[in-house]
Write an enzyme that holds these catalytic residues in place. Structure first.
Site, PDB file in Angstrom:
ATOM      1  N   ASP A  30       0.861  -1.190   0.000  1.00 26.30           N
ATOM      2  CA  ASP A  30       0.000   0.000   0.000  1.00 26.30           C
ATOM      3  C   ASP A  30       0.887   1.226   0.000  1.00 26.30           C
ATOM      4  O   ASP A  30       1.974   1.218   0.579  1.00 26.30           O
ATOM      5  CB  ASP A  30      -0.922   0.009   1.236  1.00 26.30           C
ATOM      6  CG  ASP A  30      -2.173   0.823   0.994  1.00 26.30           C
ATOM      7  OD1 ASP A  30      -3.267   0.238   0.958  1.00 26.30           O
ATOM      8  OD2 ASP A  30      -2.056   2.060   0.810  1.00 26.30           O
ATOM      9  N   GLU A 155     -18.874  -7.174   3.961  1.00 26.48           N
ATOM     10  CA  GLU A 155     -18.254  -6.640   5.162  1.00 26.48           C
ATOM     11  C   GLU A 155     -18.918  -7.307   6.371  1.00 26.48           C
ATOM     12  O   GLU A 155     -20.117  -7.569   6.364  1.00 26.48           O
ATOM     13  CB  GLU A 155     -18.434  -5.126   5.237  1.00 26.48           C
ATOM     14  CG  GLU A 155     -17.623  -4.416   4.178  1.00 26.48           C
ATOM     15  CD  GLU A 155     -17.643  -2.904   4.319  1.00 26.48           C
ATOM     16  OE1 GLU A 155     -17.980  -2.396   5.393  1.00 26.48           O
ATOM     17  OE2 GLU A 155     -17.302  -2.241   3.322  1.00 26.48           O
ATOM     18  N   CYS A 263     -20.511  -0.670  -1.739  1.00 24.95           N
ATOM     19  CA  CYS A 263     -20.678  -1.491  -2.939  1.00 24.95           C
ATOM     20  C   CYS A 263     -22.012  -1.297  -3.653  1.00 24.95           C
ATOM     21  O   CYS A 263     -22.038  -0.875  -4.803  1.00 24.95           O
ATOM     22  CB  CYS A 263     -20.508  -2.952  -2.560  1.00 24.95           C
ATOM     23  SG  CYS A 263     -18.953  -3.242  -1.712  1.00 24.95           S
ATOM     24  N   LYS A 324     -24.554  -1.147   8.094  1.00 23.72           N
ATOM     25  CA  LYS A 324     -25.087  -2.434   8.545  1.00 23.72           C
ATOM     26  C   LYS A 324     -24.294  -2.837   9.789  1.00 23.72           C
ATOM     27  O   LYS A 324     -23.356  -2.124  10.169  1.00 23.72           O
ATOM     28  CB  LYS A 324     -24.975  -3.502   7.452  1.00 23.72           C
ATOM     29  CG  LYS A 324     -23.555  -3.891   7.098  1.00 23.72           C
ATOM     30  CD  LYS A 324     -23.571  -5.079   6.139  1.00 23.72           C
ATOM     31  CE  LYS A 324     -22.198  -5.661   5.983  1.00 23.72           C
ATOM     32  NZ  LYS A 324     -22.178  -6.853   5.142  1.00 23.72           N
TER      33      LYS A 324
HETATM   34  C1  UGA Z   1     -22.117  -6.513  -0.779  1.00 29.38           C
HETATM   35  C2  UGA Z   1     -22.418  -7.931  -1.314  1.00 29.38           C
HETATM   36  O1  UGA Z   1     -23.331  -8.592  -0.447  1.00 29.38           O
HETATM   37  C3  UGA Z   1     -21.133  -8.753  -1.451  1.00 29.38           C
HETATM   38  O2  UGA Z   1     -21.419 -10.008  -2.038  1.00 29.38           O
HETATM   39  C4  UGA Z   1     -20.144  -7.993  -2.340  1.00 29.38           C
HETATM   40  O3  UGA Z   1     -18.900  -8.663  -2.462  1.00 29.38           O
HETATM   41  C5  UGA Z   1     -19.892  -6.626  -1.722  1.00 29.38           C
HETATM   42  O4  UGA Z   1     -21.132  -5.911  -1.625  1.00 29.38           O
HETATM   43  C6  UGA Z   1     -18.917  -5.907  -2.605  1.00 29.38           C
HETATM   44  O5  UGA Z   1     -19.250  -5.645  -3.768  1.00 29.38           O
HETATM   45  O6  UGA Z   1     -17.765  -5.698  -2.215  1.00 29.38           O
HETATM   46  P1  UGA Z   1     -21.708  -5.446   1.651  1.00 29.38           P
HETATM   47  O7  UGA Z   1     -21.752  -4.113   0.976  1.00 29.38           O
HETATM   48  O8  UGA Z   1     -20.617  -5.725   2.608  1.00 29.38           O
HETATM   49  O9  UGA Z   1     -21.635  -6.642   0.548  1.00 29.38           O
HETATM   50  O10 UGA Z   1     -23.052  -5.580   2.452  1.00 29.38           O
HETATM   51  P2  UGA Z   1     -24.431  -6.394   2.370  1.00 29.38           P
HETATM   52  O11 UGA Z   1     -24.496  -7.347   3.485  1.00 29.38           O
HETATM   53  O12 UGA Z   1     -24.664  -6.923   1.018  1.00 29.38           O
HETATM   54  O13 UGA Z   1     -25.468  -5.209   2.683  1.00 29.38           O
HETATM   55  C7  UGA Z   1     -25.556  -4.061   1.850  1.00 29.38           C
HETATM   56  C8  UGA Z   1     -26.673  -3.155   2.327  1.00 29.38           C
HETATM   57  O14 UGA Z   1     -27.935  -3.769   2.119  1.00 29.38           O
HETATM   58  C9  UGA Z   1     -26.627  -2.812   3.813  1.00 29.38           C
HETATM   59  O15 UGA Z   1     -26.965  -1.460   3.999  1.00 29.38           O
HETATM   60  C10 UGA Z   1     -27.672  -3.730   4.437  1.00 29.38           C
HETATM   61  O16 UGA Z   1     -28.213  -3.241   5.622  1.00 29.38           O
HETATM   62  C11 UGA Z   1     -28.698  -3.740   3.328  1.00 29.38           C
HETATM   63  N1  UGA Z   1     -29.576  -4.950   3.363  1.00 29.38           N
HETATM   64  C12 UGA Z   1     -29.065  -6.180   3.139  1.00 29.38           C
HETATM   65  C13 UGA Z   1     -30.944  -4.792   3.594  1.00 29.38           C
HETATM   66  O17 UGA Z   1     -31.439  -3.650   3.819  1.00 29.38           O
HETATM   67  N2  UGA Z   1     -31.740  -5.894   3.582  1.00 29.38           N
HETATM   68  C14 UGA Z   1     -31.246  -7.152   3.337  1.00 29.38           C
HETATM   69  O18 UGA Z   1     -32.053  -8.114   3.321  1.00 29.38           O
HETATM   70  C15 UGA Z   1     -29.880  -7.293   3.122  1.00 29.38           C
END
Ligand code: UGA
Length: 440
Positions: A30, A155, A263, A324
């Site tokens: 980095d 995450e 993401c 989240k």
């Molecule tokens: C997301 C994807 O799930 C991963 O597979 C991907 O690798 C990642 O993006 C990326 O592109 O790097 P992440 O952003 O860590 O992962 O979080 P998620 O768990 O997917 O949640 C994203 C958002 O959706 C959060 O704000 C969460 O609260 C919301 N969410 C998720 C909901 O409101 N309802 C749900 O049922 C699920």
């Protein structure tokens, strides 16, 4: 096999650490000296469950190194993963690829022997091919191939996701590169986790398609929640019923205050921008981002309505700031939109979050950050849950009843069964379910 990872953000640090755990010699590079110094002192730049232990273990066992010295690492590498940031570009919505191409330019003159250079960051379709061309121009004699290997880590669950993925997607165009990438993930293929080999463009687009589809699912259930509210249905039951259909699946049907993170918002915007640049009409994809943004604002209005139509001079206890649970990440969190609206409407805000890193967020000027739930709720006119941290799933209602001014819980994550809150003698406003009053 020796692996170099460029970039020690979420993707780079987790991938590097897990590849070291698979047994490879991994060097994480980095440019930010402070990050490398911290990592060399076992201080993690991010909060990610399980990461620190794995870093410490692999450093101690001599498989994981952190350095600023790209030159030293690249020459010895069999595989180089580019895992630098790809933020949303100003005004366009497209991913800003400057760091990816900078990395490609810097790698090119340092290559020695056959090397596979992999785009691991989420990059628009065509980028892997452009990385190849960039290196080819900068180092015409270098012996290399490129590959696209998008990550699917969440995450908060990133280690488990890397160690036990549902699939690994690899875009390659030569047998040599395919063989090397196969070796990189052999400990997964031995466990019959599918390695899907395809071309660069398919690999790249599959990542955007996956994230945008999941984001669409969330926005869909959020809109069903709004409908449920006006007709006496229960969105939790609807999500359950829908999820029992294997064609739909139960994941990502949990309503919330609008999706955030580094993401989904960025990737849905980038996919739409990619389509617009190519004059492809994608109204469904366009709507996902815009309706999610609108939802965050609508959630502020919902809180104000639940407080009787005005929050002027009222104290709100805000539980959760991150986008989240199980992360300290604030990027695109709903709280960044909701809290300023509440403040503007005259609310006094007292916030508790177990991990949120809000040092960079001017949006929270004037928001009091307190060290625990009870302090946040002292004298509160309402308690508002914004993030689904486990600690908020079992609130100490008896204690809270003694300290709040009004027994009103507004839950934008639907963490409770309706009955449990009303038995605790709180009024309960949640998403896509009837508002319920205390039982005495
Ligand atoms: C997301 C994807 O799930 C991963 O597979 C991907 O690798 C990642 O993006 C990326 O592109 O790097 P992440 O952003 O860590 O992962 O979080 P998620 O768990 O997917 O949640 C994203 C958002 O959706 C959060 O704000 C969460 O609260 C919301 N969410 C998720 C909901 O409101 N309802 C749900 O049922 C699920």
């Amino acid at each position: 096999m020796k692996v170099t990872i460029i970039g020690t953000g979420y993707v780079g640090l987790v991938s590097g650490t897990c590849l070291a755990e698979f047994g490879f010699q991994v060097t994480c590079v980095d440019k930010i000296a402070e990050k490398i110094d911290k990592l060399n002192n076992s201080i993690m730049p991010i909060f990610e469950p399980g990461l620190k232990d794995l870093v410490v273990k692999n450093v101690a066992q001599g498989r994981l190194y952190f350095t600023k010295n790209l030159a030293k690492a690249v020459g010895l590498s069999d595989i180089i993963l580019i895992a630098v940031g790809t933020p949303t570009g100003y005004s366009t919505g497209s991913a800003d690829l400057r760091y990816v191409f900078e990395a490609a330019q810097e790698i090119a003159p340092l290559l020695q022997g056959y090397t596979v250079i992999v785009t691991k960051s989420t990059v628009p379709v065509g980028t892997t091919r452009q990385v190849r061309d960039t290196i080819r121009v900068a180092a015409p004699k270098a012996d290399f191939d490129v590959a696209s290997n998008p990550e699917f880590l969440r995450e908060g669950a990133a280690i488990a996701d890397f160690m036990n993925p549902e699939r690994v997607v690899i875009g390659v165009e030569s047998d040599r590169a395919k063989e090397r990438m196969h070796t990189l993930y052999s400990s997964l293929s031995q466990r019959e986790i599918p390695l899907v080999f395809t071309n660069f463009e398919t690999a790249e687009l599959s990542k955007y398609a996956s994230n945008t589809f999941l984001a669409t699912k969330i926005e869909f259930i959020n809109q069903i929640a709004d409908l449920a509210e006006v007709c006496g249905a229960d969105v939790q039951h609807i999500a359950h019923i829908m999820g029992l259909d294997a064609r739909i699946g139960k994941a990502f049907l949990q309503p919330g205050p609008g999706f955030g993170g580094s993401c989904f918002p960025k990737d849905t915007r980038a996919l739409a921008a990619f389509a617009h640049e190519r004059h492809v009409s994608v109204p469904l994809i366009d709507a996902v981002d815009s309706s999610n943004e609108a939802r965050k604002k609508a959630m502020a209005k919902k809180i104000i309505a639940a407080c009787g139509g005005s929050v002027r001079g009222k104290k709100l206890a805000i539980l959760g700031l991150t986008f989240k649970a199980n992360t300290d990440d604030m990027r695109e969190s709903a709280s960044l939109i909701i809290l300023p609206i509440l403040k503007e409407a005259g609310a006094v805000l007292s916030a508790f979050d177990p991990e949120a890193d809000i040092t960079q967020n001017i949006e929270f000027a004037g928001v009091e950050r307190v060290p625990d739930i009870v302090t946040a709720c002292q004298g509160a006119d309402a308690i508002v849950i914004l993030t689904e941290w486990d600690i908020f799933k079992a609130l100490p209602f008896e204690k809270l009843a003694e300290v709040v001014k009004e027994r009103l819980l507004i839950d934008l994550r639907n963490l409770y069964e309706l009955d449990n809150v009303t038995k605790a003698k709180f009024s309960y406003v949640s998403l896509g379910r009837p508002t319920v009053q205390p039982k005495y």
